[in-house]
Write a protein that holds these residues in place. Structure first.
Motif, PDB file in Angstrom:
ATOM      1  N   TYR A   1      44.192 -90.621  57.236  1.00  0.00           N
ATOM      2  CA  TYR A   1      45.112 -91.661  57.695  1.00  0.00           C
ATOM      3  C   TYR A   1      46.325 -91.661  56.775  1.00  0.00           C
ATOM      4  O   TYR A   1      46.168 -91.705  55.550  1.00  0.00           O
ATOM      5  N   TRP A   2      47.524 -91.656  57.367  1.00  0.00           N
ATOM      6  CA  TRP A   2      48.771 -91.563  56.610  1.00  0.00           C
ATOM      7  C   TRP A   2      49.835 -92.468  57.232  1.00  0.00           C
ATOM      8  O   TRP A   2      49.695 -92.925  58.357  1.00  0.00           O
ATOM      9  N   ALA A   3      50.893 -92.697  56.481  1.00  0.00           N
ATOM     10  CA  ALA A   3      52.063 -93.434  56.963  1.00  0.00           C
ATOM     11  C   ALA A   3      53.293 -92.892  56.254  1.00  0.00           C
ATOM     12  O   ALA A   3      53.207 -92.401  55.115  1.00  0.00           O
ATOM     13  N   GLU A   4      54.438 -92.993  56.913  1.00  0.00           N
ATOM     14  CA  GLU A   4      55.689 -92.495  56.332  1.00  0.00           C
ATOM     15  C   GLU A   4      56.060 -93.237  55.054  1.00  0.00           C
ATOM     16  O   GLU A   4      56.645 -92.648  54.153  1.00  0.00           O
ATOM     17  N   TRP A   5      55.742 -94.507  54.958  1.00  0.00           N
ATOM     18  CA  TRP A   5      56.124 -95.338  53.820  1.00  0.00           C
ATOM     19  C   TRP A   5      55.166 -95.184  52.634  1.00  0.00           C
ATOM     20  O   TRP A   5      55.389 -95.765  51.580  1.00  0.00           O
ATOM     21  N   CYS A   6      54.126 -94.398  52.783  1.00  0.00           N
ATOM     22  CA  CYS A   6      53.082 -94.234  51.761  1.00  0.00           C
ATOM     23  C   CYS A   6      53.400 -93.017  50.881  1.00  0.00           C
ATOM     24  O   CYS A   6      53.251 -91.879  51.312  1.00  0.00           O
ATOM     25  N   ALA A   7      53.840 -93.262  49.644  1.00  0.00           N
ATOM     26  CA  ALA A   7      54.211 -92.167  48.732  1.00  0.00           C
ATOM     27  C   ALA A   7      53.036 -91.218  48.451  1.00  0.00           C
ATOM     28  O   ALA A   7      53.222 -89.992  48.485  1.00  0.00           O
TER      29      ALA A   7
END
Length: 152
Positions: free
Chosen positions: A46-52
């Motif tokens: 699980y990933w997100a663009e805002w997650c460094a």
């Protein structure tokens, strides 16, 4: 879904012999079928663009299938992006692996997580074998997958 039903569904998916439902489409609009996953260990991230940390681990996940046999990486956008937005986000993150448009949590019985990144390791029979919180490396995932395989 109780444990017995989850186990039966996972077994059907692994064997692809009981008409188990598709996992939906990927970032390119292609259907992801149980047959396409048969006989492989899954690394569901699980990933997100805002997650460094997510951004940092994407190259590690991209490299994983070349490092270990019979492993398939599946990504899931935490924010639920769909269609063109999902494709743009995946391309912007440099993701080479399949990104599911639909969350497979119910399909595999994955525990919800409010923390990113989170990665699940699912064996070739569809059983969740590990839930890993935080940034992962290819070396760490290879070691963990090898240990799990030897212990099965």
């Amino acid at each position: 879904m109780n444990g017995w039903k989850r186990w039966a569904l996972a077994l059907c998916v692994a064997l692809a012999g009981c008409g188990a439902a598709d996992l939906g489409t990927d970032q390119h609009g292609q259907t992801v079928t149980p047959e396409s996953l048969q006989g492989q260990w899954l690394v569901i991230n699980y990933w997100a663009e805002w997650c460094a940390p997510c951004r940092k681990e994407i190259p590690e996940l991209n490299a994983l299938p070349q490092r270990i046999d019979k492993v398939r990486v599946l990504g899931v956008n935490f924010d639920g992006l769909q269609g063109e937005a999902l494709l743009r986000a995946a391309e912007g993150m440099g993701i080479d692996f399949t990104v599911l448009a639909d969350n497979p949590a119910e399909h595999f019985g994955l525990e919800p997580s409010g923390v990113l990144p989170v990665t699940y390791l699912v064996d070739e029979r569809g059983k969740v074998r590990a839930r890993l919180l935080g940034e992962q490396t290819a070396d760490g995932l290879v070691a963990r997958l090898q240990a799990l395989r030897e212990g099965s």
